[in-house]
Design an enzyme around this catalytic site. Sequence first.
Site, short mmCIF file in Angstrom:
data_model
loop_
_atom_site.label_atom_id
_atom_site.label_comp_id
_atom_site.label_asym_id
_atom_site.label_seq_id
_atom_site.Cartn_x
_atom_site.Cartn_y
_atom_site.Cartn_z
N ARG A 66 31.76 50.18 43.33
CA ARG A 66 31.32 48.79 43.18
C ARG A 66 29.91 48.60 43.72
O ARG A 66 29.11 47.87 43.15
CB ARG A 66 32.30 47.86 43.90
CG ARG A 66 31.93 46.38 43.83
CD ARG A 66 32.96 45.55 44.55
NE ARG A 66 32.66 44.13 44.53
CZ ARG A 66 33.37 43.20 45.15
NH1 ARG A 66 34.45 43.55 45.84
NH2 ARG A 66 33.03 41.93 45.09
N THR A 83 42.17 39.23 51.50
CA THR A 83 41.29 38.32 52.24
C THR A 83 39.89 38.42 51.65
O THR A 83 39.48 39.45 51.14
CB THR A 83 41.23 38.67 53.74
OG1 THR A 83 40.65 39.96 53.90
CG2 THR A 83 42.63 38.66 54.36
N ASN A 84 39.16 37.32 51.74
CA ASN A 84 37.81 37.29 51.20
C ASN A 84 37.01 36.23 51.94
O ASN A 84 37.58 35.28 52.49
CB ASN A 84 37.86 36.96 49.71
CG ASN A 84 36.55 37.25 48.99
OD1 ASN A 84 35.62 37.81 49.57
ND2 ASN A 84 36.46 36.87 47.73
N THR A 102 30.00 37.56 44.82
CA THR A 102 29.45 38.07 46.09
C THR A 102 30.54 38.21 47.15
O THR A 102 30.25 38.26 48.34
CB THR A 102 28.34 37.15 46.61
OG1 THR A 102 28.88 35.83 46.83
CG2 THR A 102 27.20 37.05 45.62
N GLY A 103 31.80 38.25 46.73
CA GLY A 103 32.90 38.31 47.67
C GLY A 103 32.96 39.62 48.44
O GLY A 103 32.35 40.62 48.08
N ARG A 104 33.71 39.57 49.52
CA ARG A 104 33.88 40.73 50.40
C ARG A 104 35.38 40.89 50.66
O ARG A 104 35.90 40.52 51.71
CB ARG A 104 33.10 40.52 51.70
CG ARG A 104 31.59 40.61 51.50
CD ARG A 104 30.82 39.93 52.62
NE ARG A 104 29.45 40.39 52.66
CZ ARG A 104 28.47 39.95 51.86
NH1 ARG A 104 28.74 39.03 50.95
NH2 ARG A 104 27.24 40.43 51.97
N GLU A 105 36.07 41.49 49.68
CA GLU A 105 37.53 41.54 49.70
C GLU A 105 38.07 42.70 50.54
O GLU A 105 37.47 43.77 50.59
CB GLU A 105 38.08 41.66 48.27
CG GLU A 105 37.76 40.49 47.37
CD GLU A 105 36.46 40.65 46.60
OE1 GLU A 105 35.70 41.59 46.92
OE2 GLU A 105 36.20 39.86 45.69
N GLU A 134 44.49 35.18 49.68
CA GLU A 134 45.07 35.18 48.35
C GLU A 134 46.24 36.14 48.35
O GLU A 134 46.08 37.33 48.66
CB GLU A 134 44.04 35.58 47.30
CG GLU A 134 42.95 34.53 47.12
CD GLU A 134 41.84 34.99 46.19
OE1 GLU A 134 41.45 34.20 45.32
OE2 GLU A 134 41.37 36.14 46.35
N GLY A 151 44.44 44.77 38.43
CA GLY A 151 43.30 44.50 37.57
C GLY A 151 43.64 43.81 36.27
O GLY A 151 42.90 43.90 35.30
N ASP A 166 39.11 32.95 52.32
CA ASP A 166 40.34 32.99 51.51
C ASP A 166 41.43 33.89 52.04
O ASP A 166 41.18 35.02 52.45
CB ASP A 166 40.04 33.56 50.10
CG ASP A 166 38.98 32.81 49.36
OD1 ASP A 166 38.82 31.62 49.60
OD2 ASP A 166 38.32 33.43 48.50
N GLU A 216 33.19 30.12 51.22
CA GLU A 216 34.63 30.24 51.00
C GLU A 216 35.22 31.24 52.01
O GLU A 216 34.59 32.26 52.34
CB GLU A 216 34.92 30.71 49.58
CG GLU A 216 36.34 30.44 49.12
CD GLU A 216 36.44 30.37 47.60
OE1 GLU A 216 35.73 29.55 46.99
OE2 GLU A 216 37.22 31.14 47.04
#
Length: 314
Positions: free
Chosen positions: A303, A142-143, A152-155, A128, A223, A126, A124
């Site tokens: 995190r 962005t991710n 496992t995203g990297r935002e 958003e 959140g 992204d 993916e």
Amino acid sequence: MAISHQKLFTAILILCNTIPVHVYSRGPVYRPPDVERLTDSFTRLSVNQSCNVFFGGANVHVASNGSNAELSLDKSSGCGLSSKNKYYYGFFNAAMKLPAGFTSGVVVAYYLSNSDAFPHNHDEIDFELLGHEKRREWVLQTNMYGNGSVSTGREEKFYLWFDPTQSYHDYSILWNNHHIVFLVDNIPVREVIHSDAISSAYPSKPMSVYATIWDGSQWATRGGKYPVDYKYAPFVASMGGIQMEGCIFNTKDMAPLCSRSSLSSLDPVDGERFAKLSSQQTRGLEWARGKHMFYSYCQDKSRYKVMPPECNGK
């Protein structure tokens, strides 16, 4: 002492880029630097040419002879479009205008994904755009990830330097074997270099392109503190200026068909111009990240007890 014309011109440029051109509630917004316009190198497509309805068809309204679409979120449903083709590498862009007013919990997304074909280990990339409890305070997230899932995203998150509800702005993704670049109005805001450290999480499988609007109340605004308030519905995002130029993946032959010649037969954006950022683009990237980025996963020690390997040195 005399000042050369070049030094004077440079000083004027620096001054222009440090003078606020707007002041929002979060503080001043600065004029972006000049960069190459990658969007000028690719053909604009109509919605009808490039997309099918993905979900929520009753909330998708195509206008201007198919060149634009309005995507609506109301209490009954969100909606979305998906590309008619799957792509392996390429340049992808949509010009979008976002809903105005109280938009907390609303998510407008423009992204590439193959979760339909790989539900447990999909890729993916992204954009958003996250609504806010205050007018004009849209946040850009962005991710990206490969062979993984949302967990496992990297935002990374940014404030915009313009009001995205007043006019159309370009949101672009360049994806090739060298790097992934996220661009807003041709300004690079993020570059993910394809290195050994990130190779296992680098998107590597053909993906479809999506544009959606949906209810992200559980997480999108602070959140999940501010959910969607449907008394302000419908929330309408307008989209046009679509560009999709990549290797179209032929599911019948299981082989890509590229739309332009390049150094690599598997990559229409593999030429020297697309392999690395120019000096102008690098300045734009530094400007966007220095003035407008306010969150990066590489700085989130709560995190990650052990930072992802690509974060070393950042």
